[in-house]
Design an enzyme around this catalytic site. Sequence first.
Site, PDB file in Angstrom:
ATOM      1  N   SER A   1      -0.471 -21.197 -22.626  1.00  0.00           N
ATOM      2  CA  SER A   1      -0.918 -22.600 -22.655  1.00  0.00           C
ATOM      3  C   SER A   1      -2.285 -22.867 -22.041  1.00  0.00           C
ATOM      4  CB  SER A   1       0.109 -23.540 -21.978  1.00  0.00           C
ATOM      5  OG  SER A   1       1.232 -23.730 -22.815  1.00  0.00           O
TER       6      SER A   1
ATOM      7  N   GLY B   1      -5.225 -21.949 -23.062  1.00  0.00           N
ATOM      8  CA  GLY B   1      -6.352 -22.005 -24.013  1.00  0.00           C
ATOM      9  C   GLY B   1      -6.313 -23.297 -24.803  1.00  0.00           C
TER      10      GLY B   1
ATOM     11  N   GLY C   1      -6.692 -17.840 -31.065  1.00  0.00           N
ATOM     12  CA  GLY C   1      -6.519 -17.306 -29.707  1.00  0.00           C
ATOM     13  C   GLY C   1      -5.795 -15.980 -29.655  1.00  0.00           C
ATOM     14  N   VAL C   2      -4.948 -15.843 -28.626  1.00  0.00           N
ATOM     15  CA  VAL C   2      -4.255 -14.555 -28.444  1.00  0.00           C
ATOM     16  C   VAL C   2      -3.267 -14.318 -29.593  1.00  0.00           C
ATOM     17  CG1 VAL C   2      -2.382 -15.464 -26.958  1.00  0.00           C
ATOM     18  CG2 VAL C   2      -3.136 -13.099 -26.711  1.00  0.00           C
ATOM     19  N   ASP C   3      -2.713 -15.404 -30.135  1.00  0.00           N
ATOM     20  CA  ASP C   3      -1.782 -15.312 -31.273  1.00  0.00           C
ATOM     21  C   ASP C   3      -2.486 -14.633 -32.457  1.00  0.00           C
ATOM     22  OD1 ASP C   3       0.192 -17.878 -33.013  1.00  0.00           O
ATOM     23  OD2 ASP C   3       0.506 -15.735 -32.773  1.00  0.00           O
TER      24      ASP C   3
ATOM     25  N   ASN D   1       2.791 -20.602 -31.456  1.00  0.00           N
ATOM     26  CA  ASN D   1       3.122 -22.008 -31.720  1.00  0.00           C
ATOM     27  C   ASN D   1       4.508 -22.052 -32.345  1.00  0.00           C
ATOM     28  OD1 ASN D   1       2.909 -21.835 -34.681  1.00  0.00           O
ATOM     29  ND2 ASN D   1       0.729 -21.563 -34.243  1.00  0.00           N
TER      30      ASN D   1
ATOM     31  N   TYR E   1      -3.965 -25.030 -25.803  1.00  0.00           N
ATOM     32  CA  TYR E   1      -2.986 -26.035 -25.354  1.00  0.00           C
ATOM     33  C   TYR E   1      -3.418 -26.761 -24.089  1.00  0.00           C
ATOM     34  CZ  TYR E   1       0.487 -24.882 -28.948  1.00  0.00           C
ATOM     35  OH  TYR E   1       1.156 -24.712 -30.135  1.00  0.00           O
TER      36      TYR E   1
ATOM     37  N   ASP F   1      -8.085  -7.334 -23.049  1.00  0.00           N
ATOM     38  CA  ASP F   1      -7.460  -7.747 -24.310  1.00  0.00           C
ATOM     39  C   ASP F   1      -6.006  -7.280 -24.332  1.00  0.00           C
ATOM     40  OD1 ASP F   1      -8.619  -7.683 -27.739  1.00  0.00           O
ATOM     41  OD2 ASP F   1      -6.591  -7.954 -26.950  1.00  0.00           O
TER      42      ASP F   1
END
Length: 183
Positions: free
Chosen positions: A124, A126, A39-41, A31, A128, A17
């Site tokens: 990108s 995941g 996701g990671v964001d 984004n 995307y 992680d």
Amino acid sequence: MEKAVINQTELAIYQGDITDCAVDAIVNAANRSLLGGGGVDGAIHRAAGPQLLAECRTLGGCQTGEAKLTKGYCLPAAHVIHTVGPVWQGGNHQEAQLLASCYRRTLAIADAENFRTLAFSAISTGVYGYPIAEAAQIAVRTVKEYLIAHPDVPLRKIWFVCYDNTVAEAYSQALENKQQGDK
Ligand code: APR
């Protein structure tokens, strides 16, 4: 292969992680709004706390292929570099160039800020939808090219953080300089 060395900088894979990484900066797959997401964001914003979103609101968004810097707040990482990867649309919409630009622009910020340690998420790969093997090849190749072109960069350790096995395997192949499908 789990490691490579270019000049004074070691490249390595970390499976886990990214919000656990105590580095000068972690790299968020954001984004264009920079106002958080899944996701990671989403994981980074949850771990950093609301001050991260407050700072992101002042940045006026981010173009695909560009990168912007914030503090890390409650994260163990001191900073977050937010970069916006391309959405995969089949490969004929400058996706490879835009993805490479994410890594170059991020490294330029890390260089300018004199960071010594940096942890990339797999931009990108995941939501995307970028094909993982190709994205890993672009990531590793672009980082290596930057380090070769900038031998005095202060970065001493760069991690490619892979959340799952598939991505870790792709990055391992890329670090070994193996093309997709090589044995
Ligand atoms: N730590 C490290 N990597 C993670 C974590 C985590 N906590 N969570 C997810 N990942 C991995 C995914 O498994 C994937 O390999 O990060 C990679 C990038 O996936 P996404 O987070 O979906 O990012 P991306 O494909 O670039 O899509 C960006 O998704 O979350 C939204 O707001 C974001 O709209 C933006 C879009």
